[in-house]
Design a protein around this motif. Structure first.
Motif, mmCIF file in Angstrom:
data_model
loop_
_atom_site.group_PDB
_atom_site.id
_atom_site.type_symbol
_atom_site.label_atom_id
_atom_site.label_comp_id
_atom_site.label_asym_id
_atom_site.label_seq_id
_atom_site.Cartn_x
_atom_site.Cartn_y
_atom_site.Cartn_z
ATOM 1 N N ASP A 141 -6.986 44.574 17.740
ATOM 2 C CA ASP A 141 -6.684 44.219 16.349
ATOM 3 C C ASP A 141 -7.756 44.708 15.381
ATOM 4 O O ASP A 141 -7.456 44.978 14.219
ATOM 5 N N PHE A 142 -8.983 44.814 15.847
ATOM 6 C CA PHE A 142 -10.069 45.277 14.982
ATOM 7 C C PHE A 142 -9.891 46.740 14.565
ATOM 8 O O PHE A 142 -10.527 47.201 13.630
ATOM 9 N N GLU A 172 -19.701 44.621 9.217
ATOM 10 C CA GLU A 172 -19.662 43.587 8.184
ATOM 11 C C GLU A 172 -18.236 43.048 7.995
ATOM 12 O O GLU A 172 -17.278 43.813 7.913
ATOM 13 N N GLY A 173 -18.129 41.735 7.968
ATOM 14 C CA GLY A 173 -16.844 41.084 7.741
ATOM 15 C C GLY A 173 -15.948 40.989 8.964
ATOM 16 O O GLY A 173 -14.863 40.429 8.894
ATOM 17 N N MET A 174 -16.388 41.516 10.084
ATOM 18 C CA MET A 174 -15.551 41.503 11.287
ATOM 19 C C MET A 174 -15.708 40.206 12.085
ATOM 20 O O MET A 174 -14.825 39.852 12.851
ATOM 21 N N HIS A 222 -15.913 39.532 22.266
ATOM 22 C CA HIS A 222 -15.611 40.899 21.820
ATOM 23 C C HIS A 222 -16.665 41.866 22.353
ATOM 24 O O HIS A 222 -16.339 42.954 22.824
ATOM 25 N N TRP A 223 -17.920 41.455 22.275
ATOM 26 C CA TRP A 223 -19.020 42.270 22.816
ATOM 27 C C TRP A 223 -18.792 42.539 24.303
ATOM 28 O O TRP A 223 -18.887 43.668 24.773
ATOM 29 N N LEU A 252 -22.949 41.156 16.169
ATOM 30 C CA LEU A 252 -22.194 39.902 16.297
ATOM 31 C C LEU A 252 -22.372 38.998 15.093
ATOM 32 O O LEU A 252 -23.462 38.909 14.514
ATOM 33 N N GLY A 253 -21.293 38.335 14.705
ATOM 34 C CA GLY A 253 -21.313 37.342 13.640
ATOM 35 C C GLY A 253 -21.486 37.896 12.252
ATOM 36 O O GLY A 253 -21.759 37.151 11.317
#
Length: 120
Positions: A36-37, A73-75, A81-82, A118-119
């Motif tokens: 989806d990313f 950014e923003g993901m 996911h990593w 991440l984050g």
């Protein structure tokens, strides 16, 4: 091959890394944990950036793309996911004949980037 050869050289340079990246993105796009990313991503551009980035991480030419923070950014990427990316990249490297030892070395090169991805 000399003792000082980089992983970039050992793996066969940009073209070989590009082949690994192609295999990697085939897996990524088929993986429901992370595909989806990429649904609105220009995959040819993404492939070029990823090839350049991985080449640099392995001792190849300087990477001139966006910082990891800006690129993600923003993901709001999380540990799962990593882990999926690492798993798929390792499988792609293995398919291209990269040794477990070299896969571990590549993972060590990429690990310091984790907090920058991440984050965000």
């Amino acid at each position: 091959m000399t003792e000082t050869a980089t992983l970039y050289d050992k793996l066969g340079g940009k073209d070989a890394i590009g082949s690994v990246v192609d295999a990697f993105y085939k897996k990524v796009l088929a993986d429901d944990r992370i595909n989806d990313f990429f649904k609105h991503t220009d995959m040819e551009k993404q492939r070029r950036h990823q090839t350049a980035f991985i080449a640099y991480a392995l001792g190849g030419p300087q990477y001139t793309g966006r910082s990891m923070e800006k690129a993600h950014e923003g993901m709001n990427l999380q540990e799962t996911h990593w882990d999926a990316v690492v798993e798929l990249l390792a499988a792609s490297l293995k398919e291209h004949g990269v040794s477990d030892e070299d896969i571990q070395a590549i993972a060590s090169n990429l690990m310091p980037l984790k907090p920058h991805i991440l984050g965000k």
